[in-house]
Design a protein around this motif. Structure first.
Motif, PDB file in Angstrom:
ATOM      1  N   ARG A 108      47.653  49.051  31.132  1.00 20.32           N
ATOM      2  CA  ARG A 108      47.539  50.372  31.765  1.00 20.32           C
ATOM      3  C   ARG A 108      47.842  50.262  33.265  1.00 20.32           C
ATOM      4  N   LEU A 149      31.007  48.981  38.414  1.00 18.67           N
ATOM      5  CA  LEU A 149      31.652  47.884  37.673  1.00 18.67           C
ATOM      6  C   LEU A 149      32.507  48.429  36.531  1.00 18.67           C
ATOM      7  N   HIS A 162      38.508  41.813  34.439  1.00 22.61           N
ATOM      8  CA  HIS A 162      38.201  42.612  33.245  1.00 22.61           C
ATOM      9  C   HIS A 162      37.498  41.717  32.234  1.00 22.61           C
ATOM     10  N   ALA A 164      35.930  38.162  48.938  1.00 19.21           N
ATOM     11  CA  ALA A 164      35.761  38.379  47.481  1.00 19.21           C
ATOM     12  C   ALA A 164      35.514  37.059  46.771  1.00 19.21           C
ATOM     13  N   ALA A 221      34.763  52.267  39.400  1.00 22.65           N
ATOM     14  CA  ALA A 221      35.615  51.358  40.193  1.00 22.65           C
ATOM     15  C   ALA A 221      36.805  52.096  40.788  1.00 22.65           C
ATOM     16  N   ARG A 226      33.285  42.237  46.150  1.00 18.25           N
ATOM     17  CA  ARG A 226      34.209  41.892  45.063  1.00 18.25           C
ATOM     18  C   ARG A 226      35.437  42.779  45.192  1.00 18.25           C
ATOM     19  N   LEU A 227      36.576  42.310  44.729  1.00 17.47           N
ATOM     20  CA  LEU A 227      37.792  43.127  44.769  1.00 17.47           C
ATOM     21  C   LEU A 227      37.709  44.173  43.663  1.00 17.47           C
ATOM     22  N   PHE A 228      37.452  45.419  43.998  1.00 18.34           N
ATOM     23  CA  PHE A 228      37.396  46.442  42.957  1.00 18.34           C
ATOM     24  C   PHE A 228      38.792  46.691  42.401  1.00 18.34           C
ATOM     25  N   LEU A 254      41.988  36.732  36.736  1.00 17.69           N
ATOM     26  CA  LEU A 254      41.604  38.049  37.262  1.00 17.69           C
ATOM     27  C   LEU A 254      42.866  38.801  37.660  1.00 17.69           C
TER      28      LEU A 254
HETATM   29  C1  SDX Z   1      36.795  49.319  33.476  1.00 15.27           C
HETATM   30  O1  SDX Z   1      35.469  47.116  29.242  1.00 15.27           O
HETATM   31  C2  SDX Z   1      36.406  47.953  29.431  1.00 15.27           C
HETATM   32  O2  SDX Z   1      37.284  48.121  28.590  1.00 15.27           O
HETATM   33  C3  SDX Z   1      36.346  48.749  30.734  1.00 15.27           C
HETATM   34  C4  SDX Z   1      37.553  49.611  31.062  1.00 15.27           C
HETATM   35  C5  SDX Z   1      37.697  50.766  30.100  1.00 15.27           C
HETATM   36  O3  SDX Z   1      38.830  51.269  29.957  1.00 15.27           O
HETATM   37  O4  SDX Z   1      36.668  51.227  29.537  1.00 15.27           O
HETATM   38  O5  SDX Z   1      38.717  48.832  31.053  1.00 15.27           O
HETATM   39  C6  SDX Z   1      37.400  50.250  32.467  1.00 15.27           C
HETATM   40  O6  SDX Z   1      35.601  49.343  33.644  1.00 15.27           O
HETATM   41  C7  SDX Z   1      37.673  48.339  34.202  1.00 15.27           C
HETATM   42  C8  SDX Z   1      36.875  47.384  35.148  1.00 15.27           C
HETATM   43  C9  SDX Z   1      36.615  48.119  36.474  1.00 15.27           C
HETATM   44  N1  SDX Z   1      35.690  47.323  37.320  1.00 15.27           N
HETATM   45  C10 SDX Z   1      36.106  46.728  38.459  1.00 15.27           C
HETATM   46  O7  SDX Z   1      37.258  46.729  38.883  1.00 15.27           O
HETATM   47  C11 SDX Z   1      34.983  46.040  39.233  1.00 15.27           C
HETATM   48  C12 SDX Z   1      35.454  44.660  39.722  1.00 15.27           C
HETATM   49  N2  SDX Z   1      35.525  43.766  38.566  1.00 15.27           N
HETATM   50  C13 SDX Z   1      34.403  42.872  38.312  1.00 15.27           C
HETATM   51  O8  SDX Z   1      33.167  43.423  38.666  1.00 15.27           O
HETATM   52  C14 SDX Z   1      34.464  42.219  36.917  1.00 15.27           C
HETATM   53  O9  SDX Z   1      35.713  41.702  36.807  1.00 15.27           O
HETATM   54  C15 SDX Z   1      34.150  43.043  35.681  1.00 15.27           C
HETATM   55  C16 SDX Z   1      32.857  43.753  35.782  1.00 15.27           C
HETATM   56  C17 SDX Z   1      35.244  44.025  35.414  1.00 15.27           C
HETATM   57  C18 SDX Z   1      34.102  42.054  34.501  1.00 15.27           C
HETATM   58  O10 SDX Z   1      32.959  41.283  34.671  1.00 15.27           O
HETATM   59  P1  SDX Z   1      32.669  40.016  33.693  1.00 15.27           P
HETATM   60  O11 SDX Z   1      33.520  40.040  32.491  1.00 15.27           O
HETATM   61  O12 SDX Z   1      31.180  39.940  33.508  1.00 15.27           O
HETATM   62  O13 SDX Z   1      33.210  38.799  34.522  1.00 15.27           O
HETATM   63  P2  SDX Z   1      32.321  37.963  35.507  1.00 15.27           P
HETATM   64  O14 SDX Z   1      31.609  38.862  36.462  1.00 15.27           O
HETATM   65  O15 SDX Z   1      31.542  36.987  34.697  1.00 15.27           O
HETATM   66  O16 SDX Z   1      33.475  37.213  36.348  1.00 15.27           O
HETATM   67  C19 SDX Z   1      33.946  35.945  35.946  1.00 15.27           C
HETATM   68  C20 SDX Z   1      34.244  35.235  37.265  1.00 15.27           C
HETATM   69  C21 SDX Z   1      33.025  35.162  38.196  1.00 15.27           C
HETATM   70  O17 SDX Z   1      33.224  34.036  39.041  1.00 15.27           O
HETATM   71  P3  SDX Z   1      32.479  32.600  38.597  1.00 15.27           P
HETATM   72  O18 SDX Z   1      31.026  32.918  38.329  1.00 15.27           O
HETATM   73  O19 SDX Z   1      33.236  32.151  37.356  1.00 15.27           O
HETATM   74  O20 SDX Z   1      32.695  31.706  39.790  1.00 15.27           O
HETATM   75  O21 SDX Z   1      35.237  35.973  38.012  1.00 15.27           O
HETATM   76  C22 SDX Z   1      34.671  36.439  39.227  1.00 15.27           C
HETATM   77  C23 SDX Z   1      33.164  36.380  39.063  1.00 15.27           C
HETATM   78  O22 SDX Z   1      32.525  36.216  40.340  1.00 15.27           O
HETATM   79  N3  SDX Z   1      35.129  37.833  39.405  1.00 15.27           N
HETATM   80  C24 SDX Z   1      35.525  38.358  40.563  1.00 15.27           C
HETATM   81  C25 SDX Z   1      35.927  39.658  40.260  1.00 15.27           C
HETATM   82  N4  SDX Z   1      35.754  39.893  38.948  1.00 15.27           N
HETATM   83  C26 SDX Z   1      35.251  38.748  38.433  1.00 15.27           C
HETATM   84  N5  SDX Z   1      35.579  37.837  41.815  1.00 15.27           N
HETATM   85  C27 SDX Z   1      36.056  38.669  42.794  1.00 15.27           C
HETATM   86  N6  SDX Z   1      36.459  39.955  42.566  1.00 15.27           N
HETATM   87  C28 SDX Z   1      36.408  40.480  41.317  1.00 15.27           C
HETATM   88  N7  SDX Z   1      36.795  41.721  41.104  1.00 15.27           N
END
Ligand code: SDX
Length: 457
Positions: free
Chosen positions: A342, A290, A333, A319, A294, A327-329, A386
């Motif tokens: 970035r 996460l 954020h 996703a 990622a 989930r879409l990696f 997103l």
């Molecule tokens: C980094 O924090 C930082 O600054 C991190 C970073 C850094 O430089 O240090 O920027 C680096 O870690 C970037 C993030 C890399 N991770 C990913 O790409 C993994 C995929 N992303 C998700 O897992 C998610 O978006 C997170 C973990 C990044 C954020 O999670 P949050 O803030 O807890 O958001 P959430 O899970 O509560 O999502 C909100 C909604 C949810 O849906 P609902 O419950 O509202 O219906 O959005 C959905 C989630 O299911 N959602 C996604 C999604 N990300 C969020 N659905 C599908 N695909 C996704 N990627």
């Protein structure tokens, strides 16, 4: 020095300590909370970019209440003068400099100095800093024995976290974060200098190739590439296109305020554990899919979609499906609810690097751009704000540079080490700093008496 905004007086952080517990923020407004008919007032802290926080430092003492904030979505753990980001506007500054300018014009070592000391170095300062880093690029010969006992298929992040923690056993004097400044800085220089060396050995360990020693006449980025890709049997010329791309990638990944791994380094450091152990914990946190992991997941996701016939809509629908764990990696954020600045730079760099390396047909890039286009037209992603994040395109650039997928998060860790040590330094220098220890709300059984096993039925 004081500057005035709209009716607020901002105290800027110079040195020493104002009577305000937040040396880099102003406290002018008040917030009121009414509990059981009684009104409580708490100071509002305003940052230098106008961000506001309610200081609840006295909340439990005065009201008996605590706050609850899963994942700390609404909770600030500290003030900091290092990195500013605006998630709604997609803004990222290191010490006030826009990331776009630094990525375009600066060297990673210059940015390391900026994050650590708050100003860009002049020529003399830069030469001295580079000399300090170069001086510590070797690792103790005894460490090679550790590497030889990892399984050949060990993930380099597991090796890196273990090896960084083992540095604390070679430098016992570094255990006390409050030792004279020179010792603290020597530990910081050692970590910045040794991360590429340890990362390259982790990579060579995977390949079963001989380790390459650092060549200190090379620059930081060129030295890292040389240790990764050179072989003792032949000349190795660093490709300037690859070196420039890696320099940019390291700058983009250097710091990002209080993300998961940086918060881990701060909380481990807040117990006065040594910096090597705190950074080792940060590497472990970054490894998660996460977070920094990622970037590896994105490439593996794109390859899965491609091997599955390239039906992007099918995977976008997966996703969105709450019953599907996919989930879409590289998307979404915690802070950015707009494009991650970035990711924009990374997409542009993708095209530049592939073009300069003569790679005209990279199916994963075409797939990534099609996936981005479809997702950004889909209400599920638009309504949840997103967008592609830093990890969405980075893997395609790293792959084009010849870096294997298993090393993607290691590259992230080499870059983020500069942010981790800068944030740790800011924390240990802050007189208001204290051990991190969140509270909880207990939801388990109320008190009950022990029953002997014979009578438990
Ligand atoms: C980094 O924090 C930082 O600054 C991190 C970073 C850094 O430089 O240090 O920027 C680096 O870690 C970037 C993030 C890399 N991770 C990913 O790409 C993994 C995929 N992303 C998700 O897992 C998610 O978006 C997170 C973990 C990044 C954020 O999670 P949050 O803030 O807890 O958001 P959430 O899970 O509560 O999502 C909100 C909604 C949810 O849906 P609902 O419950 O509202 O219906 O959005 C959905 C989630 O299911 N959602 C996604 C999604 N990300 C969020 N659905 C599908 N695909 C996704 N990627």
């Amino acid at each position: 020095m004081r500057t005035s905004g709209e009716g607020c007086t901002f105290h800027t952080y110079i040195s020493g300590h104002f009577n305000n517990p937040y040396p880099r923020a102003a406290m002018s407004e008040k917030a009121q909370i009414i509990l059981n008919g009684k009104t409580y007032e708490f100071p509002v802290v305003t940052g230098s970019e106008g961000e506001k926080a309610i200081d609840i430092g006295k909340l439990r003492d005065e009201t008996g209440y605590i706050t609850l904030d899963f994942g700390y979505k609404n909770t600030g753990a500290t003030t900091s003068a290092i990195t500013f980001l605006d998630g709604e506007e997609g803004i990222l500054h290191y010490r006030g400099y826009p990331i776009e300018q630094l990525a375009e014009k600066a060297s990673f070592i210059e940015v390391a100095y900026l994050l650590l000391f708050g100003e860009l170095p002049n020529k003399k300062q830069l030469e001295e800093f580079e000399g300090n880093i170069r001086y510590h690029s070797l690792v103790h010969e005894d460490m090679k024995r550790f590497f030889e006992h990892f399984p050949s298929n060990a993930h380099p992040m597991g090796i890196l976290s273990a090896m960084v923690n083992s540095l604390s056993t070679f430098y016992p004097k570094s255990q006390d974060p409050h030792r004279p400044q020179a010792l603290v800085l020597r530990t910081i220089y050692r970590l910045i200098a040794k991360m590429p060396t340890l990362a390259a050995i982790s990579y060579k360990n995977n390949l079963g190739h001989p380790y390459m020693y650092p060549v200190n006449k090379l620059g930081y980025v060129e030295n890292f590439l040389h240790m990764m890709f050179a072989l003792p049997t032949e000349e190795y010329e660093v490709d300037p296109v690859v070196a420039d791309a890696l320099n940019k990638l390291l700058i983009l990944h250097a710091d990002h305020e209080q993300n998961c791994s940086t918060s881990t380094v701060r909380i481990v450091g807040s117990s006065q554990a040594n910096l090597y152990s705190a950074v080792s914990a940060g590497i472990a946190a970054l490894w998660g899919p996460l977070h920094g992991g990622a970037n590896q997941e994105v490439i593996e996701m794109l390859e899965t979609i491609r091997n599955d016939g390239g039906d992007i809509q099918k995977w976008v629908d997966k996703a969105k499906d709450k019953n599907d764990p996919f989930r879409l990696f590289g998307f979404g954020h915690r802070v950015y609810k707009n494009f991650d600045p970035r990711a924009k730079i990374m997409q542009k760099t993708c095209h530049e690097v592939l073009g300069e390396l003569g790679i005209t047909d990279e199916p994963l890039l075409d797939l990534a751009m099609a996936l981005e286009r479809i997702a950004l037209e889909d209400d599920y992603f638009v309504s949840r704000k997103l967008y592609p994040n830093v990890d969405f395109y980075s893997g395609i650039i790293l792959k084009a540079m010849g870096i294997p997928t298993s090393m993607f998060t290691v590259i992230f860790a080499v870059a983020r080490t500069v942010g981790w040590v800068s944030q740790w330094k800011e924390m240990v220098e802050d007189p208001s700093q204290r051990i991190g220890r969140p509270r909880q709300i207990y939801t388990g059984p109320s008190q009950r008496d022990y029953v002997d096993v014979a009578r438990r039925g």
